[in-house]
Design an enzyme around this catalytic site. Structure first.
Site, PDB file in Angstrom:
ATOM      1  CG  ASP A 145       6.897  45.430-113.015  1.00  0.00           C
ATOM      2  OD1 ASP A 145       6.204  44.976-112.088  1.00  0.00           O
ATOM      3  OD2 ASP A 145       6.927  46.642-113.313  1.00  0.00           O
ATOM      4  CB  THR A 194      -0.819  45.338-109.727  1.00  0.00           C
ATOM      5  OG1 THR A 194      -1.172  45.002-111.076  1.00  0.00           O
ATOM      6  CG2 THR A 194       0.411  46.245-109.761  1.00  0.00           C
ATOM      7  NE  ARG A 245       6.116  54.704-108.807  1.00  0.00           N
ATOM      8  CZ  ARG A 245       5.919  53.489-109.316  1.00  0.00           C
ATOM      9  NH1 ARG A 245       4.736  53.143-109.762  1.00  0.00           N
ATOM     10  NH2 ARG A 245       6.910  52.627-109.372  1.00  0.00           N
ATOM     11  CE  LYS A 269       4.275  45.496-107.461  1.00  0.00           C
ATOM     12  NZ  LYS A 269       3.603  46.720-106.973  1.00  0.00           N
ATOM     13  CB  THR A 270      10.841  48.209-109.090  1.00  0.00           C
ATOM     14  OG1 THR A 270       9.722  47.905-109.923  1.00  0.00           O
ATOM     15  CG2 THR A 270      12.087  48.283-109.960  1.00  0.00           C
TER      16      THR A 270
END
Length: 358
Positions: free
Chosen positions: A124, A173, A232, A79-80
């Site tokens: 965020d 999230t 990640r 997302k980032t």
């Protein structure tokens, strides 16, 4: 019982675990170097990527700012990275903040009033923003205006402040926690899915190239299969396998080196770590597969209830190894097979007959 690792206050993403999706300091530093710079380099999320490409191309053709974008999904899915790509594709600067950092409407007003025209504001964990700031954001997103309250009590005055057009990119999230008025103000909403192993292999090969790591296709497949569908985690496991290959092998990440390295770090072939297996073993050995209450299961594992519920259970449920029922947690037949154990032929101690069939 071995000493259990300590957990930070926010354990929902398993930030202390090798297979946790939350980013620590090392992850953030490495991710900055590994992030793709445009949509063409971004691996996976095919549908979101295609839809977002149309939104950005249309905005550039109009010569205006892009619609506000909401990205939802589990941590570690990109997302980032997508927010930075949006800014790069629009040729605009980006400002990054988070919902927990905005606890007052004045905090948000200070950020909004300093934005330049076309700038991208990445927010965020937007669902954790305070309610007063959230209500101010409604008007800012829709009318590019905020009302700043000056003074207190009967003498308070609302001063309207015009804002330059900007693009808000919100990431969450837990999209269900966003109030409908806020969700409705986003022109585009994209849900990030977990990655397929083949997509993770592409991510790993790209990361290995940037890190200068020599890796075989079989080595990439071995790491991808244990990465829980999350880039990640895949990149984190790659770094640990690279360390093992440099110290105990010839520096090449092969299937054998990856398997041995991840065995050292207690990550099995399905991506389960020590905590995951401890939950399953307690459920199978101590309670015959369940049903058992969450509090009892947590005591048996030696962890806090919140740790078991928020850190271990989501992945076990998604993998079909554990089920949540009204009577408690129940192990599935897949859990027995994964741990190499036979389910009991008699009803479990909870008295649920026929749980695993005849």
């Amino acid at each position: 019982m071995p000493q259990q690792p300590s957990w930070d206050e926010d354990t929902s993403d398993g930030g202390e675990r090798l297979v946790g999706a939350a980013a620590d300091g090392e992850d953030l530093a490495v991710e900055a170097a590994l992030r793709p710079k445009d949509l063409g380099e971004f691996v996976g999320q095919t549908r979101v990527r295609e839809q977002l490409d149309l939104v950005l191309r249309a905005a550039r053709a109009r010569g205006g700012t892009a619609d506000h974008v909401l990205l939802s999904g589990a941590p570690g899915l990109g997302k980032t990275t997508l927010s930075m790509i949006i800014a790069a594709e629009m040729g605009a600067p980006i400002r990054i903040t988070s919902g927990p950092a905005i606890q007052h409407a004045g905090d948000l007003a200070a950020i909004l009033s300093s934005l330049t025209e076309g700038e991208v504001l990445f927010l965020d964990e937007i669902h954790r923003m305070s309610r007063p700031a959230e209500e101010m954001l409604y008007m800012a997103m829709e009318d590019f205006r905020v009302d700043v309250i000056v003074g207190k009590g009967p003498g308070a005055t609302a001063i309207p402040l015009e804002l330059p057009p900007f693009t808000l990119v919100g990431a969450t999230t837990r999209a269900g926690l966003l109030p409908p008025p806020l969700r409705d103000r986003f022109g585009f909403t994209g849900h990030m899915e977990f990655y397929a192993p083949t997509e993770l292999e592409r991510v790993l090969h790209r990361s290995a190239g940037l890190l200068g790591v020599h890796m075989t296709d079989e080595g990439a497949a071995e790491i991808a299969g244990r990465s829980r569908g999350t880039p990640r985690i895949a990149n984190r496991l790659l770094r640990r396998v690279r360390d093992y290959a440099q110290v105990r092998a010839d520096g090449v990440v092969t299937q054998e080196a990856a398997a041995r390295a991840l065995a050292v770090y207690e990550v099995d072939e399905r991506g389960l770590d020590r905590l995951d297996r401890a939950v399953l073993l307690a459920l199978l050995k101590l309670f015959g597969g369940g049903p058992v209450g969450l509090a009892t299961l947590a005591v048996a594992v030696g962890e806090e209830r919140e740790t078991v519920e928020e850190v271990a259970e989501p992945f076990l449920v998604r993998e079909g190894l554990l089920a949540r029922t009204p009577r408690g947690r129940v192990a599935t037949p897949a859990a027995w097979r994964h741990l190499g154990m036979e389910p009991p032929q008699q009803p479990a101690s909870g008295g649920q007959e026929g749980l695993f069939g005849p």
